[in-house]
Design an enzyme around this catalytic site. Structure first.
Site, mmCIF file in Angstrom:
data_model
loop_
_atom_site.group_PDB
_atom_site.id
_atom_site.type_symbol
_atom_site.label_atom_id
_atom_site.label_comp_id
_atom_site.label_asym_id
_atom_site.label_seq_id
_atom_site.Cartn_x
_atom_site.Cartn_y
_atom_site.Cartn_z
ATOM 1 N N GLU A 110 38.460 79.924 53.408
ATOM 2 C CA GLU A 110 37.630 80.968 52.595
ATOM 3 C C GLU A 110 37.588 82.150 53.163
ATOM 4 O OE1 GLU A 110 36.930 80.490 49.442
ATOM 5 O OE2 GLU A 110 37.197 78.356 49.427
ATOM 6 N N CYS A 120 31.649 88.935 51.327
ATOM 7 C CA CYS A 120 33.321 88.803 51.229
ATOM 8 C C CYS A 120 33.539 88.982 49.923
ATOM 9 C CB CYS A 120 33.522 87.195 51.497
ATOM 10 S SG CYS A 120 32.838 85.882 50.571
#
Length: 459
Positions: free
Chosen positions: A212, A246
């Site tokens: 991720e 993010c």
């Protein structure tokens, strides 16, 4: 913890897994219940740790960390029995008489490496998925979020045996020592540079990985967009956790015909949400450390700053800042910002936007604000990215009903809800064949009659 201690810990968890102690529905539910208690019973302590690490308010800590985490655990508990069942699939006529099914099975000993920006959520949410799938887990939280990492380590030791869940704290040396071990699955959240290193180390043991990562996530504002609403939601998504998210909108691609209106509304929304002096707002957090504070300052061009730009070096605070007249040659467009700077670029044609986005590394998220549904569908279909929203930002990750993740430069694999259970599960393909009848056509000698029967059965 040194390398020898880490080796012993991995061996201890492997013995636990091979004993079958993690496999039953009862034991998986017990582990999830214990994890839920850990979070719920110590929520005030987690809020304090998150305040010390990142300056997060109690409301933001619950909204973005403990609340989402508890929701994920409860969703897993409600659906676990169903997900654990064998899944029947059709059986070809050539395999008559038999039953075919897919059997979800845990990988074994897993390693979960988490980042500092959401240190609680991004450590314990993958852990919940791993436990639901029947694995053991070693957690390696970030050394940057030291208060939250220490608290998790203390509580994990109190609630779980180390043979099931353990925490390894420390920095680069501990990361390297862990990655030298043979794990059955590695789940990593963090930067692309470290992600490459994780994948390289995992390849030595052919260990599967979920990565991720991140990237420069674009936010497109079409001329038909509801500009006040777009500005409100962009400001929320961009400056949440001081931009240290993010999936935050990294930059805006705005139709040149509405750019001035958008800038005005963005400024109005920053003032409405954070006050006239965000640096004095107790609910507005701070940058994680001096290294990242200075990195973000180096991306800020005063000549292109149209709002914000003030800083407090002692408190590691940078107020929400808007940069206009930005080009792709500017420093701020050369890397993921991961901070409270919002560059605005303009476009004339949506075709240019689609081409530009596809020429760049695949972003983790993409956002588009428009009232034109055909245009939205065109962008979503033709652009490559992990996930995103139409007329909103970041909320696509706050649901257990869809998997969350990137691809290419923004990562691989996904999790949340059922996707998380499946990420930490290997699905065995099983054919259960009956003893009768035993069709002779597959056995030698292969006569002409048998060949004809094979052709009939395999049509």
């Amino acid at each position: 913890m040194n390398e020898q201690e880490i080796q012993k810990l991995v061996a201890r968890q492997r013995r636990c897994f091979r004993s079958g102690a993690t496999l039953s529905y009862k034991n998986r539910m017990a582990a999830l219940t214990r994890l839920e208690r850990l979070v719920a019973e110590h929520e005030p302590e987690f809020q304090e740790a998150l305040k010390l690490d990142l300056g997060k308010s109690a409301a933001e800590s619950y909204l973005c960390e403990t609340g989402l985490l508890l929701n994920e655990i409860r969703y897993l508990r409600r659906h676990l029995r169903l997900w654990m069942r064998d899944r029947l699939v059709p059986t070809p006529l050539a395999q008559f008489c038999s039953t075919s099914y897919r059997k979800p099975s845990p990988y074994g000993v897993t390693l979960i490496m988490s980042p500092w920006n959401y240190p609680l959520l991004l450590t314990l949410e993958p852990l919940a998925d791993a436990l639901a799938a029947g694995n053991t887990a070693i957690l390696k939280p970030s050394a940057y979020s030291s208060c939250t990492s220490r608290l998790m380590g203390r509580l994990i030791r109190a609630y779980f045996p180390a043979s099931l869940v353990a925490v390894v704290t420390g920095g680069r040396a501990e990361n390297t020592a862990l990655l030298e071990q043979h794990f059955d699955y590695i789940f990593f959240t963090g930067s692309k540079s470290v992600g490459r290193f994780v994948m390289e180390k995992a390849s030595a043991h052919l260990t599967p990985v979920t990565l991720e990562l991140g990237g420069k996530s674009p936010c497109i504002v079409d001329r038909t967009a509801d500009i006040p609403m777009a500005a409100r939601r962009i400001v929320f998504g961009k400056f949440l956790n001081c931009g240290q998210t993010c999936v935050a909108p990294d930059y805006i691609l705005c139709d040149i015909r509405v750019k001035n209106r958008l800038v005005e509304e963005l400024i109005r929304q920053i003032r409405a949400q954070f006050g006239e002096n965000p640096l004095e707002n107790g609910d507005y957090g701070h940058i994680i450390n001096e290294k990242h504070f200075l990195r973000i300052l180096n991306l800020m061009n005063p000549a292109k700053t149209v709002f914000g730009g003030r800083t407090d070096a002692d408190a590691l605070k940078i107020e929400p800042t808007i940069l206009d007249r930005v080009t792709w040659r500017d420093d701020v467009m050369q890397e993921e910002i991961f901070g409270p700077l919002l560059p605005i670029l303009t476009y004339d044609s949506i075709d240019d936007v689609i081409r530009l986005i596809n020429e760049k590394p695949h972003p983790l998220a993409l956002y588009i604000f428009t009232r034109n549904r055909k245009l939205a569908d065109r962008v979503l279909t033709r652009c490559s990215f992990g996930g995103g929203c139409v007329n909103d930002t970041i909320i696509h990750l706050a649901t257990p009903y869809m998997g969350f993740g990137g691809f290419g430069e923004s990562g691989m694999g996904s999790y949340h809800g059922k996707a998380g259970f499946e990420t930490f599960s290997h699905h065995k393909s099983i054919v259960d064949k009956k003893n009768w009848p035993d069709l002779p056509m597959r056995y030698q000698p292969y006569t002409e009659g048998k060949r004809r029967l094979v052709k009939i059965f395999l049509k």
